[in-house]
Scaffold this motif. Sequence first.
Motif, PDB file in Angstrom:
ATOM      1  N   ASP B 157       3.945 -73.769  74.423  1.00  0.00           N
ATOM      2  CA  ASP B 157       4.419 -72.363  74.225  1.00  0.00           C
ATOM      3  C   ASP B 157       5.561 -72.437  73.016  1.00  0.00           C
ATOM      4  N   TYR B 158       6.308 -73.447  73.066  1.00  0.00           N
ATOM      5  CA  TYR B 158       7.503 -73.428  72.111  1.00  0.00           C
ATOM      6  C   TYR B 158       7.372 -73.667  70.624  1.00  0.00           C
ATOM      7  N   LYS B 161       6.444 -70.722  69.269  1.00  0.00           N
ATOM      8  CA  LYS B 161       7.355 -69.921  69.406  1.00  0.00           C
ATOM      9  C   LYS B 161       8.570 -70.371  68.273  1.00  0.00           C
ATOM     10  N   THR B 165      10.648 -67.920  65.571  1.00  0.00           N
ATOM     11  CA  THR B 165      12.012 -67.972  65.798  1.00  0.00           C
ATOM     12  C   THR B 165      12.413 -68.288  64.214  1.00  0.00           C
ATOM     13  N   ILE B 198       1.128 -62.229  71.546  1.00  0.00           N
ATOM     14  CA  ILE B 198       2.157 -62.762  70.647  1.00  0.00           C
ATOM     15  C   ILE B 198       1.742 -62.749  69.204  1.00  0.00           C
TER      16      ILE B 198
END
Lengths: 249, 363
Positions: B157-158, B161, B165, B198
């Motif tokens: 997930d990150y 992300k 970001t 997303i």
Amino acid sequence: MSVQPQMPRTWRTETKPHKFCPGCGHPLVLKALSWAIEELEIEEKVVFGCDIGCSLLAWDFFNLDSVQTHHGRTTPVITGIKRVRPDLVGVAYMGDGGGYAIGSQHLVNSAMRNEKVTVILVNNTQYGMTGGQMAPTTLPNQKTETTPYGRSVEETGLPTKGPEMVASISSEGSYVARGTVSNVRQLKKYIKRALEAQLNGNFSFIEALSLCPTNWRTNAEETWKFLEDQMSKYFTVGEFKTPAQKKEG
Amino acid sequence: MFMAPKPIEGEKRVFMTGNEVVAWAATAAGAEIMYGYPITPQNEIMHYWTRMAPKYGRKFLQTEDEISAGFTTVGGVLAGKRAFTATAGPGNTLMQEPMSMAEMMRLPTVLVVTQRGGPSTATVIYSQQELTMTCFGGNGEGMRIVYSTSGHQDLYDYTIKAFNTAWKYRFPTFVLGDGYQSKMREPVTIYDPEARNISMVPAEAYMGNPGTPGVDRDPVHLRNTYNMEEELLKVINDNMATYESIAPEIVEYQEEEVEDAEVLLISHGIVSRAAQGAMKLLREEGFKVGYFRPITVRPFPAEQLRERAEKAKCLLVIESAYGQLKRIVTDSLYGCTTTIKSYMKPGESVTVEEVVEKVRSLY
């Protein structure tokens, strides 16, 4: 009315006069690069990267997209760009400290990998911006701030001969030469051939012998004599590797 | 034009190592190039990436060292591509130089850190000793975004992300994992970001856009050197103001059973799994224990932690480092009078049982 000399198209008048010292060789190298870019009509494609040291003063010198990086790190930044934008022409511009000392691993490995970039290295035999310390290119017995009694070959080895080294490790099709600011026409020709080698998909490397009256503490006459009588004797001017393997002095 | 197939359609339940998860996540996120240099325990990120890259039209460059891997990543970003690299330990040390350039110039680089033992070469296995360096490394001010993952779903997930970001806010972004997460296998759901609504923030070129510079458009002149103190101060103040204004949108944390907690367990990354497990066991025994985990270790959820900390009687900071998290916690809680205890095992794992025992000893 004064008549101004004709300047290359990429010569950015808004940022002139430039910030190099009077008598510095950098502007001559940069002008040779401008003319070479203009003759090849590739202004739209060139990305120019400059190092730390005096070369960083070129960060806004041109009408070219330019980025100033870290000491010794211009080659990997330009390599990183070129790897994802092969349509661009990447020029990494640096001094002898940046290319032969702190960034030597990048020079060697980009040559070994035949990165499609052009590295232009200005050799003025010492670190200019930091006040005149010994560089890999300092001549035997030459006085600098860190060799105040003259460079000892026993203690510090021999001056780096960059083009000779790069020519011996680079791939067929790459271009390697050493020019001098005492022959700008020839230097421009070398740079043009270097850019052509990149356009043909190969690595290229130019060393330019240059001037630093500020740190050499020389007047105009002595400055020129140091370049012509000492540097040019130690560092042979000419082509060290050409795609067609033809030599020229 | 050749259209590369999507690496994942919809979603898929898999059982794989963390390094493999990162490679899949970067591929799914549309990363266009990885620049890398071998170091354990990061290597398999490159191994899986290099196997997948040609299938999905992605690129890889193995550089001469981490300095070069970082600076080529900077180059890839300047060229407007989602570019990333991965490293650990001494490699992370070398990576701080290019990351400081990214920080100064606000370049959205993505760096995955798989922490190993330190200082120096130490172990190739595991630690949480790269927290300070990843958050505040280089000659900078910590204008970075750092996600500390606790397992494989987080890694997936990150990592996705991180690209969003980075490109949304234009600060260098880090995924802070560790060697345990890199090497162990766990069940994880990998997915096409689109299938979860997303959307990927588009990357834009800083240099080399169409048109002749000086004729059709102004040339781009980028620098990280300034002549005078005042010039630098303005740049840093502006960047820091931006960083602080976006920090509340970026901050993420996880908490459980904090309302009536007497002892609040504070941990990040994989250690938080031991803390969470201990909290559950201790609650069953009737101990009023809470669990707080910063997911963004930079920016740090300081306000949220303070609110919980002020209600507790004792805070227990647990980490596989010698007080790196504790320093951030202490700094965030300045003025709070709640006792802060710590359980520190630099370079070694922390188990549920150890945390349980430690908490019992506090009573």
